[in-house]
Design a protein around this motif. Structure first.
Motif, short mmCIF file in Angstrom:
data_model
loop_
_atom_site.label_atom_id
_atom_site.label_comp_id
_atom_site.label_asym_id
_atom_site.label_seq_id
_atom_site.Cartn_x
_atom_site.Cartn_y
_atom_site.Cartn_z
N LEU A 169 0.83 -1.22 0.00
CA LEU A 169 0.00 0.00 0.00
C LEU A 169 0.85 1.26 0.00
O LEU A 169 1.90 1.30 0.68
CB LEU A 169 -0.89 0.03 1.25
N GLY A 170 0.39 2.27 -0.69
CA GLY A 170 1.05 3.57 -0.67
C GLY A 170 0.76 4.25 0.66
O GLY A 170 -0.39 4.33 1.07
N ALA A 171 1.80 4.76 1.32
CA ALA A 171 1.64 5.28 2.68
C ALA A 171 1.46 6.79 2.73
O ALA A 171 1.11 7.32 3.78
CB ALA A 171 2.85 4.89 3.52
N GLN A 172 1.72 7.50 1.61
CA GLN A 172 1.65 8.96 1.64
C GLN A 172 0.59 9.47 0.66
O GLN A 172 -0.57 9.10 0.78
CB GLN A 172 3.05 9.54 1.37
N TRP A 173 0.99 10.33 -0.32
CA TRP A 173 0.02 10.87 -1.27
C TRP A 173 0.16 10.23 -2.66
O TRP A 173 -0.17 10.84 -3.66
CB TRP A 173 0.17 12.39 -1.38
N GLY A 174 0.72 9.05 -2.73
CA GLY A 174 0.84 8.37 -4.02
C GLY A 174 2.23 8.50 -4.60
O GLY A 174 3.07 9.27 -4.12
N VAL A 202 4.58 1.46 1.50
CA VAL A 202 5.65 2.05 0.68
C VAL A 202 5.72 3.54 1.00
O VAL A 202 4.72 4.26 0.91
CB VAL A 202 5.42 1.80 -0.83
N ILE A 203 6.89 3.97 1.41
CA ILE A 203 7.09 5.35 1.88
C ILE A 203 8.30 5.96 1.17
O ILE A 203 9.39 5.40 1.19
CB ILE A 203 7.23 5.38 3.43
N LYS A 204 8.07 7.07 0.52
CA LYS A 204 9.16 7.78 -0.17
C LYS A 204 9.99 8.50 0.89
O LYS A 204 9.44 8.95 1.90
CB LYS A 204 8.54 8.78 -1.14
N ALA A 205 11.28 8.65 0.66
CA ALA A 205 12.18 9.27 1.64
C ALA A 205 11.92 10.77 1.81
O ALA A 205 12.48 11.41 2.70
CB ALA A 205 13.62 9.02 1.23
N TYR A 206 11.10 11.34 0.92
CA TYR A 206 10.61 12.70 1.05
C TYR A 206 9.13 12.63 0.69
O TYR A 206 8.61 11.51 0.60
CB TYR A 206 11.41 13.67 0.15
N THR A 207 8.45 13.74 0.51
CA THR A 207 7.01 13.65 0.22
C THR A 207 6.70 14.31 -1.12
O THR A 207 7.30 15.34 -1.47
CB THR A 207 6.19 14.36 1.32
N ASN A 249 -3.08 4.53 -5.69
CA ASN A 249 -3.27 5.81 -5.01
C ASN A 249 -2.59 5.69 -3.64
O ASN A 249 -1.58 5.05 -3.57
CB ASN A 249 -4.76 6.17 -4.98
N ALA A 250 -3.14 6.19 -2.58
CA ALA A 250 -2.42 6.05 -1.30
C ALA A 250 -3.25 6.52 -0.13
O ALA A 250 -4.31 7.13 -0.32
CB ALA A 250 -1.11 6.83 -1.35
N LEU A 251 -2.72 6.26 1.07
CA LEU A 251 -3.48 6.53 2.30
C LEU A 251 -4.01 7.96 2.38
O LEU A 251 -5.16 8.18 2.73
CB LEU A 251 -2.56 6.22 3.50
N MET A 252 -3.19 8.96 2.06
CA MET A 252 -3.64 10.35 2.22
C MET A 252 -4.60 10.78 1.11
O MET A 252 -5.10 11.91 1.12
CB MET A 252 -2.44 11.30 2.31
N LEU A 253 -4.83 9.88 0.15
CA LEU A 253 -5.83 10.14 -0.89
C LEU A 253 -7.09 9.34 -0.63
O LEU A 253 -8.01 9.30 -1.45
CB LEU A 253 -5.26 9.79 -2.28
N MET A 302 2.90 9.92 8.42
CA MET A 302 3.25 8.50 8.47
C MET A 302 2.67 7.80 9.70
O MET A 302 2.29 6.64 9.63
CB MET A 302 4.77 8.31 8.40
N LYS A 303 2.61 8.50 10.83
CA LYS A 303 2.01 7.91 12.05
C LYS A 303 0.53 7.61 11.79
O LYS A 303 0.03 6.53 12.12
CB LYS A 303 2.09 8.91 13.22
N HIS A 304 -0.16 8.60 11.19
CA HIS A 304 -1.58 8.46 10.83
C HIS A 304 -1.74 7.24 9.90
O HIS A 304 -2.61 6.40 10.10
CB HIS A 304 -1.96 9.78 10.13
N SER A 305 -0.84 7.17 8.94
CA SER A 305 -0.85 6.09 7.95
C SER A 305 -0.63 4.73 8.61
O SER A 305 -1.34 3.75 8.33
CB SER A 305 0.26 6.41 6.94
#
Ligand code: GDP
Ligand code: IMO
Ligand code: MG
Length: 432
Positions: A7-12, A267-272, A226-230, A317-320
């Motif tokens: 799963l995507g952990a941020q905004w995709g 899956v988490i990118k090292a930046y956003t 897509n991802a969690l924040m979407l 990321m905590k939310h995710s």
């Protein structure tokens, strides 16, 4: 457990496709459970005896198809634009990827029509300055049809008269809401009769298919899109997509109970990064943002839009982590930080000087947050060739350790380049 979820952990655009490609070699089935061709998953694969790198862009079809022994399934929670399904399939065949007999679609999957895409554009115009910045693939309008119980599903394609009748009604309702727009309703009905014939061999009862496979001990890999924040519920609403992009969407989109899910990988990118409108607390509209865009080639796979960029946000990321309960993480694009002197990481949000718990639901509240960062030293060295943790510079290992400790989740894979080989895999527990 035979179901593993990515799963995507941020905004995709975290790099889900690359991990799915790597893992799919050990899986019998790769399934999509939500979203549509709003997704864009790029994978870079060495092909043929000379191992020449080829780039594939998956949108609607599961990326696991790149592995010739993997069967792709489009689950009931996905929305499918049938002409795009065939366009993507034909492009893969042309690139030398034979998918014959190993791609199936659920008969319960909802259909996206061209009029949904037109309406997607009209809705955006209506929103004006507060538009979502959708991919204009008709995703929101198709899920609206589904939720309002007037949508058409794949099985409807095979009863032509009922299909035609429901289709006319659906288009008529759109005209009532948006005014008349140019659309050849009767031409579409004829076109879909032909598309139905072509689609027929791909259509299955995916509930029966997946559960039979599981009972035979087959391994299923679920490719999040897509991802969690979407996510429609837990993302930055209304600047989200229209489906459940969380672990919950895996169960509802594929018809599998939570008990069947073994490992969930975030899956988490090292930046956003994020594409389109909406809040982005750690966005960097400066040289840092430009560095991420240029060095990280942050341009959308689906729309070609320049992605907005910023520092890693561990509040997000905590939310995710709370919602998806990741067992392990894949940190991607760490190589993009190679040249930086210092790296910032967001660790808390303050409102009126007080730390808030969680990620705010109210965007007005979110707009007020002051982001608190921790600054870590860079490593100023290329990590592209590293394949083990020990080969990563000390400060790089510290950055990884900081994230792990903060989130309380182990990072098992570390991406150091776009290619399949460019992955550091920690020793230890394999995917179950
Ligand atoms: P997805 O939507 O989550 O599958 O991600 P995208 O494919 O939209 O975007 C990720 C981009 O980064 C793709 O172009 C990948 O080839 C690339 N990529 C993935 N992992 C890495 C990595 O570790 N390092 C670098 N430099 N590129 C990566
Ligand atoms: P992958 O799977 C990045 C964003 C759009 C827009 C919002 C709503 O490649 O990570 P939609 O067309 O879904 O109604 O658009 O969601 N969005 C994505 N952004 N990666 C994606 O997918 C996305 N899918 C949707 O940019 O802001
Ligand atoms: Mg993408």
């Amino acid at each position: 457990m035979s179901v593993t979820v990515v799963l995507g952990a941020q905004w995709g655009d975290e790099g889900k496709g690359k991990l799915v490609d790597i893992l799919s070699a050990d899986f019998d089935i790769c399934a999509r459970c939500a979203g549509g061709n709003n997704a864009g998953h790029t994978i870079v694969v060495p092909m043929g005896p000379e191992k020449i790198e080829k780039t594939f862009a998956f949108h609607l079809l599961p990326s696991g198809l790149v592995n010739p022994t993997c069967t792709g399934i489009i689950g009931s929670g996905v929305v499918v634009h049938v002409p795009s399904f065939f366009a993507e399939l034909d492009a893969l065949q042309e690139q030398g990827l034979d998918c014959t007999g190993r791609l199936f679609i659920s008969d319960r999957t909802h259909l996206v029509f061209d009029f949904h895409q037109i309406v997607d554009g009209l809705k955006e115009v209506e929103l004006g300055g507060s538009s979502i910045g959708t991919t204009k693939k008709g995703i929101g309008p198709a899920y609206s049809s589904k939720a309002s119980r007037s949508g058409l599903r794949v099985h409807h394609l095979f009863d032509h008269d009922t299909f035609a009748q429901k289709f006319r009604k659906l288009v008529e309702n759109r005209f009532k809401r948006y005014g008349y727009f140019e659309y050849d309703t009767e031409g579409e009905i004829v076109r879909y009769q032909k598309l139905a014939d072509r689609l027929k061999p791909y259509v299955i009862d995916s509930v029966v298919y997946i559960h039979k496979a599981l009972s035979e001990g087959k391994k299923v890999l679920v490719e999040g899109a897509n991802a969690l924040m979407l996510d429609i519920d837990f993302g930055t609403y209304p600047f989200v997509t229209s489906s459940s992009t969380t672990i919950g969407g895996v169960c509802t989109g594929l018809g599998i109970p939570p008990k069947k899910i073994g490992t969930t990988i975030g899956v988490i990118k090292a930046y956003t990064t994020r594409v389109g409108g909406g809040p982005f607390p750690t966005e960097q509209l400066n040289d840092i943002g430009t560095h991420f865009q240029e060095v990280g080639h942050e341009y959308g796979t689906t729309t070609g839009r320049r992605r907005r960029c910023g520092w890693l946000d561990l509040v997000v990321m905590k939310h995710s982590c709370l919602i998806n309960g990741y067992d392990t993480l894949n940190l991607t694009k760490l190589d993009i930080l190679d040249d930086l002197d210092e790296i910032k990481v967001a660790v808390k949000y303050l409102i009126d000087g007080k730390e808030i718990s969680g990620f705010p639901a109210d965007l007005e509240e979110l707009a007020k947050v002051e982001v608190v960062y921790v600054t870590l030293p860079g490593w100023k060295k290329s990590i592209a060739k590293a394949r083990t943790i020990e080969e990563l510079p000390e400060n790089c290992q510290k950055y990884i350790g900081f994230i792990e400790e903060f989130l309380g989740v182990r990072i098992e894979w570390i991406g150091v380049g776009p290619g399949r080989e460019s992955m550091v895999k920690k020793q230890g527990k394999a995917v179950e």
